[in-house]
Design an enzyme around this catalytic site. Sequence first.
Site, PDB file in Angstrom:
ATOM      1  N   CYS A  99       0.825  -1.216   0.000  1.00  0.00           N
ATOM      2  CA  CYS A  99       0.000   0.000   0.000  1.00  0.00           C
ATOM      3  C   CYS A  99       0.858   1.265   0.000  1.00  0.00           C
ATOM      4  O   CYS A  99       0.580   2.203  -0.735  1.00  0.00           O
ATOM      5  CB  CYS A  99      -0.932   0.000   1.204  1.00  0.00           C
ATOM      6  SG  CYS A  99      -2.029  -1.429   1.244  1.00  0.00           S
ATOM      7  N   HIS A 100       1.908   1.282   0.837  1.00  0.00           N
ATOM      8  CA  HIS A 100       2.733   2.481   0.944  1.00  0.00           C
ATOM      9  C   HIS A 100       4.226   2.183   0.986  1.00  0.00           C
ATOM     10  O   HIS A 100       5.030   3.076   1.202  1.00  0.00           O
ATOM     11  CB  HIS A 100       2.320   3.310   2.171  1.00  0.00           C
ATOM     12  CG  HIS A 100       0.887   3.699   2.121  1.00  0.00           C
ATOM     13  ND1 HIS A 100      -0.082   3.043   2.826  1.00  0.00           N
ATOM     14  CD2 HIS A 100       0.248   4.649   1.394  1.00  0.00           C
ATOM     15  CE1 HIS A 100      -1.267   3.580   2.554  1.00  0.00           C
ATOM     16  NE2 HIS A 100      -1.097   4.553   1.689  1.00  0.00           N
ATOM     17  N   GLY A 101       4.604   0.905   0.839  1.00  0.00           N
ATOM     18  CA  GLY A 101       6.016   0.566   0.678  1.00  0.00           C
ATOM     19  C   GLY A 101       6.819   0.305   1.935  1.00  0.00           C
ATOM     20  O   GLY A 101       8.027   0.520   1.936  1.00  0.00           O
TER      21      GLY A 101
END
Length: 134
Positions: A99-101
């Site tokens: 989702c955001h790394g």
Amino acid sequence: MSASADVLALASAEFDISGIAEGTTLTVKWRGKPVFIRHRTADEVAREAGVAMSALKDAQADSDRTQDPEWLIVLGICTHLGCVPISGAGDYNGWFCPCHGSHYDVSGRIRKGPAPLNLEIPPYTLTDGKLVVG
């Protein structure tokens, strides 16, 4: 007033971990949340034990995150925004939250990305091939 039977039933859960092969992760559910059970190899244990605290965003020794170095038990919820990371992925071969790394190592410690904290360790006990969470 005491808790109802259905609430007490959710308080803890028992899992047979004797069949989990080394180097693999099993995902189970406890209190509606994913729990990652990682049967770590000797190489994984040695690698995580050798990580310098200065390399960690949320510095915590591997030995402080396990009751038995062979087994890692963590809640499978990214500490950034609550997504469920992918097992065996990312730059550290632990977990990766697409989702955001956020990248977690095989000790569940945040190594890269926006997550501020390591994956949470739930209360648990290990005995004779059984895991009791809660």
